[in-house]
Design a protein around this motif. Structure first.
Motif, PDB file in Angstrom:
ATOM      1  N   GLY A 378       0.787  -1.228   0.000  1.00 22.55           N
ATOM      2  CA  GLY A 378       0.000   0.000   0.000  1.00 22.55           C
ATOM      3  C   GLY A 378       0.814   1.271   0.000  1.00 22.55           C
ATOM      4  O   GLY A 378       0.257   2.370   0.065  1.00 22.55           O
ATOM      5  N   ALA A 379       2.136   1.176  -0.077  1.00 26.52           N
ATOM      6  CA  ALA A 379       2.998   2.363  -0.020  1.00 26.52           C
ATOM      7  C   ALA A 379       2.966   3.134  -1.341  1.00 26.52           C
ATOM      8  O   ALA A 379       2.681   2.592  -2.404  1.00 26.52           O
ATOM      9  N   THR A 380       3.277   4.426  -1.251  1.00 31.22           N
ATOM     10  CA  THR A 380       3.503   5.263  -2.424  1.00 31.22           C
ATOM     11  C   THR A 380       4.960   5.719  -2.412  1.00 31.22           C
ATOM     12  O   THR A 380       5.595   5.777  -1.349  1.00 31.22           O
ATOM     13  N   PHE A 381       5.485   6.083  -3.584  1.00 28.13           N
ATOM     14  CA  PHE A 381       6.928   6.261  -3.712  1.00 28.13           C
ATOM     15  C   PHE A 381       7.345   7.641  -4.218  1.00 28.13           C
ATOM     16  O   PHE A 381       8.535   7.874  -4.423  1.00 28.13           O
ATOM     17  N   ASP A 382       6.402   8.552  -4.391  1.00 27.37           N
ATOM     18  CA  ASP A 382       6.741   9.864  -4.942  1.00 27.37           C
ATOM     19  C   ASP A 382       7.716  10.618  -4.051  1.00 27.37           C
ATOM     20  O   ASP A 382       8.717  11.165  -4.529  1.00 27.37           O
ATOM     21  N   GLU A 383       7.443  10.667  -2.766  1.00 28.58           N
ATOM     22  CA  GLU A 383       8.305  11.416  -1.852  1.00 28.58           C
ATOM     23  C   GLU A 383       9.700  10.796  -1.778  1.00 28.58           C
ATOM     24  O   GLU A 383      10.710  11.507  -1.757  1.00 28.58           O
ATOM     25  N   ALA A 408       6.657   6.536 -10.285  1.00 33.17           N
ATOM     26  CA  ALA A 408       7.194   7.647  -9.491  1.00 33.17           C
ATOM     27  C   ALA A 408       8.486   8.168 -10.097  1.00 33.17           C
ATOM     28  O   ALA A 408       8.730   9.386 -10.130  1.00 33.17           O
ATOM     29  N   LEU A 409       9.328   7.263 -10.610  1.00 29.84           N
ATOM     30  CA  LEU A 409      10.565   7.681 -11.267  1.00 29.84           C
ATOM     31  C   LEU A 409      10.272   8.472 -12.537  1.00 29.84           C
ATOM     32  O   LEU A 409      10.934   9.471 -12.826  1.00 29.84           O
ATOM     33  N   THR A 410       9.282   8.040 -13.292  1.00 28.32           N
ATOM     34  CA  THR A 410       8.901   8.756 -14.519  1.00 28.32           C
ATOM     35  C   THR A 410       8.437  10.170 -14.198  1.00 28.32           C
ATOM     36  O   THR A 410       8.755  11.125 -14.920  1.00 28.32           O
ATOM     37  N   ARG A 411       7.713  10.321 -13.090  1.00 28.86           N
ATOM     38  CA  ARG A 411       7.203  11.641 -12.705  1.00 28.86           C
ATOM     39  C   ARG A 411       8.295  12.560 -12.156  1.00 28.86           C
ATOM     40  O   ARG A 411       8.321  13.758 -12.451  1.00 28.86           O
ATOM     41  N   HIS A 412       9.194  12.001 -11.347  1.00 30.24           N
ATOM     42  CA  HIS A 412      10.078  12.857 -10.555  1.00 30.24           C
ATOM     43  C   HIS A 412      11.566  12.733 -10.891  1.00 30.24           C
ATOM     44  O   HIS A 412      12.351  13.570 -10.448  1.00 30.24           O
ATOM     45  N   ALA A 413      11.946  11.718 -11.665  1.00 23.87           N
ATOM     46  CA  ALA A 413      13.348  11.556 -12.058  1.00 23.87           C
ATOM     47  C   ALA A 413      13.423  10.978 -13.467  1.00 23.87           C
ATOM     48  O   ALA A 413      14.029   9.922 -13.684  1.00 23.87           O
ATOM     49  N   PRO A 414      12.805  11.671 -14.438  1.00 28.55           N
ATOM     50  CA  PRO A 414      12.708  11.101 -15.784  1.00 28.55           C
ATOM     51  C   PRO A 414      14.048  10.899 -16.467  1.00 28.55           C
ATOM     52  O   PRO A 414      14.161  10.099 -17.403  1.00 28.55           O
ATOM     53  N   GLU A 415      15.085  11.620 -16.008  1.00 24.61           N
ATOM     54  CA  GLU A 415      16.394  11.505 -16.641  1.00 24.61           C
ATOM     55  C   GLU A 415      17.187  10.289 -16.146  1.00 24.61           C
ATOM     56  O   GLU A 415      18.213   9.933 -16.726  1.00 24.61           O
TER      57      GLU A 415
END
Length: 480
Positions: A378-383, A408-415
């Motif tokens: 149930g965890a989220t990984f954005d933070e 989450a990686l696509t949203r916040h670390a796309p590079e």
């Protein structure tokens, strides 16, 4: 019940239902039976192992009901439960309706301490979302260095019942307590206690973050000397404020920065104490060097400060804090350095089974190829990803819920380059290590810190860590 008082329950003929076989249930059933209680053990499972355990208890005259953990046996006057059984189970609802008390194994151990003619040793207790086991083992090492008879017990795997009823007499116990155990321990009163941190975990069991935090906060109730909190986590200090403690009990903070009065902290690479000194406004006592902490990762230094605070609350001298930290060796699969290959470090932190633990693990290194994934619970990984993005050389994902981390990686670390292994067989770990090695550069750390549980692919986090270490060592042999 005051912290030094010993309970005197008349067990003779008392009808007690023990919920669950296993690490806590079997010792509880035996201890109660030996004291004259009429014991019935109920267990959900009915497999070969449970039947063998049941046969041993039945040979003593204890009744065991396998495959039926839902029904409250007639005449039950007390329920003693294994910590993992959820509060909404029908057995507990029936007990509550009948006005029957429910104790956990910790509560039973607390009530039985000192009843075997031996001294009731005070408890120094530790809880928190992450770091409990390491901190308790550090604390035991410090206490041993001070010449005290002690043991690391509780949720760490050593039964508290065995500790309080065994042949050995202790001066003090270092006790790890989970939120489950604290939920069922209403009369526990520690000498001093620490909550290391609070982050969402086990919410399916507790029902809400508020309920989870409240159960963690029970560890402070009735403390006599010190309530130790994390200055970087205000929620832990809030729990201290809400606790009903004995008069004179102090709030003691720990911080990775310069400590204020009534805190322990770090100054110029030295662990220092401004809490247990004669003039805490102007004085600080050196305890140890950061290099004495193994490994000296930030979150592990915090664990060391918490352990030191509890030891100092018990009157331990500074030299014993230093010696205990130097003597301590962490358990396997907790930021465990496996080997260096071509100037790349390979580190096993398979124990990082949630985002909070993984955040601490990622913060320990500057440039990382991160191996992650498993069961997200149930965890989220954005933070987590946002905080670690600048440190990531690359990511290798595996396991059932890897897509959540990938998103989450696509949203916040796309590079950041990502290798997504579309397989959940145990052999995937070898491929994960190979892919991570391909992404890594000299000076990097390949870090297994999954942020997820392991049961989609492995029996437990230990087996996952062993698979990683085996794959890394196999690669090292090829490279030699």
């Amino acid at each position: 019940m005051g912290s030094q008082e010993v309970s005197t329950v008349d067990w003779e003929g008392k009808h007690v239902t023990v919920a669950g076989l296993g690490v806590s249930g079997i010792p509880a059933a035996r201890a109660l039976h030996e004291r004259g209680a009429v014991v019935t053990v109920v267990n959900d499972g009915d497999d070969e192992r449970a039947r063998a355990q049941a046969a041993e208890l039945e040979a003593l005259g204890i009744t065991v009901r396998l495959g039926d953990g839902a029904t409250l046996p007639p005449s039950t006057q007390l329920v003693v439960t294994a910590p993992g059984w959820q509060p909404d189970k029908p057995l507990f609802l029936a007990a509550a309706e009948a006005g029957v008390d429910i104790w956990g194994d910790v509560e039973l151990a607390w009530r039985l301490r000192g009843t075997n003619g031996r001294k009731a040793a005070p408890w120094l207790a530790v809880t928190g979302t992450n770091g409990k086991t390491t901190t308790v083992r550090m604390l035991a090492s410090i206490l041993e260095a001070a010449g005290l008879r002690t043991a690391a017990v509780g949720n760490i795997g050593v039964s508290l019942l065995d500790a309080v009823l065994g042949e050995r007499e202790y001066d003090v116990l270092a006790v790890e307590l989970s939120s489950y155990q604290l939920h069922w321990a209403p009369s526990l009163r520690a000498h001093s206690a620490a909550v290391l941190n609070l982050a969402p975990d086990h919410l399916d069991w507790h029902g809400s973050m508020e309920a989870y935090a409240a159960d963690k906060g029970r560890i402070y109730e009735g403390n006599t000397v010190a309530c130790v909190y994390n200055a970087a986590d205000p929620a832990t200090e809030d729990l201290v404020r809400e606790a009903d403690v004995e008069e004179g009990c102090r709030a003691i903070g720990f911080t990775l920065g310069t400590p204020g009065p009534s805190q322990l902290g770090v100054v110029d690479g030295i662990l220092v104490d401004r809490a247990f000194v004669a003039n805490r406004q102007k004085q600080a006592q050196e305890l140890a060097e950061v290099s004495d902490v193994n490994p000296p990762a930030p979150h592990n230094i915090a664990n060391a400060l918490a352990a030191a605070a509890l030891a100092r609350a018990f009157g331990v001298e500074p030299a014993a804090v230093r010696d205990g930290l130097r003597n301590f060796r962490p358990d396997a699969h907790r930021i465990e350095h496996v080997v260096d290959i071509a100037e790349v470090a390979y580190v096993d932190d398979s124990k990082a089974t949630n985002t909070h633990a993984t955040e601490a693990s990622l913060a320990a290194y500057d440039s990382i190829v991160w191996i992650a994934g498993g069961l997200a619970k149930g965890a989220t990984f954005d933070e987590l990803v946002t905080g670690a993005a600048k440190r990531l050389r690359g990511v290798v994902l595996m396991g059932a819920d890897r897509a959540l981390i990938h998103e989450a990686l696509t949203r916040h670390a796309p590079e950041v380059p990502v290798v997504d292994l579309d397989r959940t067989d145990t052999g995937a770990m070898s491929e994960a290590v190979e892919q991570a090695a391909r992404l890594a550069r000299p000076g990097d750390t390949v870090l297994l810190a999954p942020a997820c549980a392991s049961m989609d692919m492995f029996t437990n986090y230990i087996k996952r860590g062993e698979a990683f270490a085996d794959a890394v060592r196999a690669r090292a042999e090829k490279s030699a």
